[in-house]
Design a protein around this motif. Structure first.
Motif, PDB file in Angstrom:
ATOM      1  N   VAL A   8      -1.608   0.079   2.146  1.00 20.56           N
ATOM      2  CA  VAL A   8      -0.710   1.226   2.252  1.00 20.56           C
ATOM      3  C   VAL A   8      -0.895   2.065   0.995  1.00 20.56           C
ATOM      4  O   VAL A   8      -1.022   1.527  -0.103  1.00 20.56           O
ATOM      5  CB  VAL A   8       0.762   0.750   2.364  1.00 20.56           C
ATOM      6  N   THR A  19       9.955  -3.768   0.821  1.00 23.03           N
ATOM      7  CA  THR A  19      10.027  -4.520   2.071  1.00 23.03           C
ATOM      8  C   THR A  19      11.124  -3.896   2.935  1.00 23.03           C
ATOM      9  O   THR A  19      12.090  -3.328   2.436  1.00 23.03           O
ATOM     10  CB  THR A  19      10.332  -6.014   1.823  1.00 23.03           C
ATOM     11  N   TYR A  30       5.070  -0.549  12.012  1.00 18.97           N
ATOM     12  CA  TYR A  30       5.185  -1.881  11.427  1.00 18.97           C
ATOM     13  C   TYR A  30       6.247  -1.871  10.332  1.00 18.97           C
ATOM     14  O   TYR A  30       6.388  -0.892   9.606  1.00 18.97           O
ATOM     15  CB  TYR A  30       3.853  -2.318  10.805  1.00 18.97           C
ATOM     16  N   ILE A  32       7.294  -3.548   6.830  1.00 16.27           N
ATOM     17  CA  ILE A  32       6.690  -4.311   5.734  1.00 16.27           C
ATOM     18  C   ILE A  32       7.561  -5.538   5.472  1.00 16.27           C
ATOM     19  O   ILE A  32       8.751  -5.412   5.172  1.00 16.27           O
ATOM     20  CB  ILE A  32       6.575  -3.451   4.464  1.00 16.27           C
ATOM     21  N   ILE A  35       4.944  -7.905   0.319  1.00 13.14           N
ATOM     22  CA  ILE A  35       4.059  -7.105  -0.528  1.00 13.14           C
ATOM     23  C   ILE A  35       3.272  -8.078  -1.389  1.00 13.14           C
ATOM     24  O   ILE A  35       3.842  -8.809  -2.191  1.00 13.14           O
ATOM     25  CB  ILE A  35       4.847  -6.118  -1.408  1.00 13.14           C
ATOM     26  N   VAL A  53      -0.140  -5.232   1.905  1.00  7.04           N
ATOM     27  CA  VAL A  53       1.111  -5.738   2.461  1.00  7.04           C
ATOM     28  C   VAL A  53       0.859  -6.467   3.783  1.00  7.04           C
ATOM     29  O   VAL A  53      -0.235  -6.382   4.352  1.00  7.04           O
ATOM     30  CB  VAL A  53       2.113  -4.581   2.718  1.00  7.04           C
ATOM     31  N   GLY A  55       2.532  -6.460   7.531  1.00  7.22           N
ATOM     32  CA  GLY A  55       3.453  -5.726   8.373  1.00  7.22           C
ATOM     33  C   GLY A  55       3.650  -6.432   9.701  1.00  7.22           C
ATOM     34  O   GLY A  55       2.719  -6.989  10.269  1.00  7.22           O
TER      35      GLY A  55
END
Length: 63
Positions: A8, A19, A30, A32, A35, A53, A55
């Motif tokens: 990302v 998140t 998606y 998150i 991370i 990340v 997702g």
């Protein structure tokens, strides 16, 4: 359950990443959920955040 690792990138002074955030990836939405790695740098005098990340597809069962 559909979970995918993805990269990302966000640009600009008012951008952040956390998140629970929803992102578009390959035409689907998606959330998150994790991370893994986050870096930041300046490009053409504008800050950039890059992150790896995980997702979870919106609407899929919880892992």
């Amino acid at each position: 359950m559909t979970c995918l690792p993805m990269k990302v990138e966000k640009r600009g002074y008012d951008k952040s990443l956390s998140t629970g955030e929803i992102v578009d990836f390959k035409g689907k939405k998606y959330v998150i959920i994790f991370i893994q790695k986050m870096t930041s740098y300046n490009w053409l005098n504008s800050p950039v955040i890059e992150a790896t990340v995980v997702g979870q597809e919106v609407g899929s069962p919880n892992p």
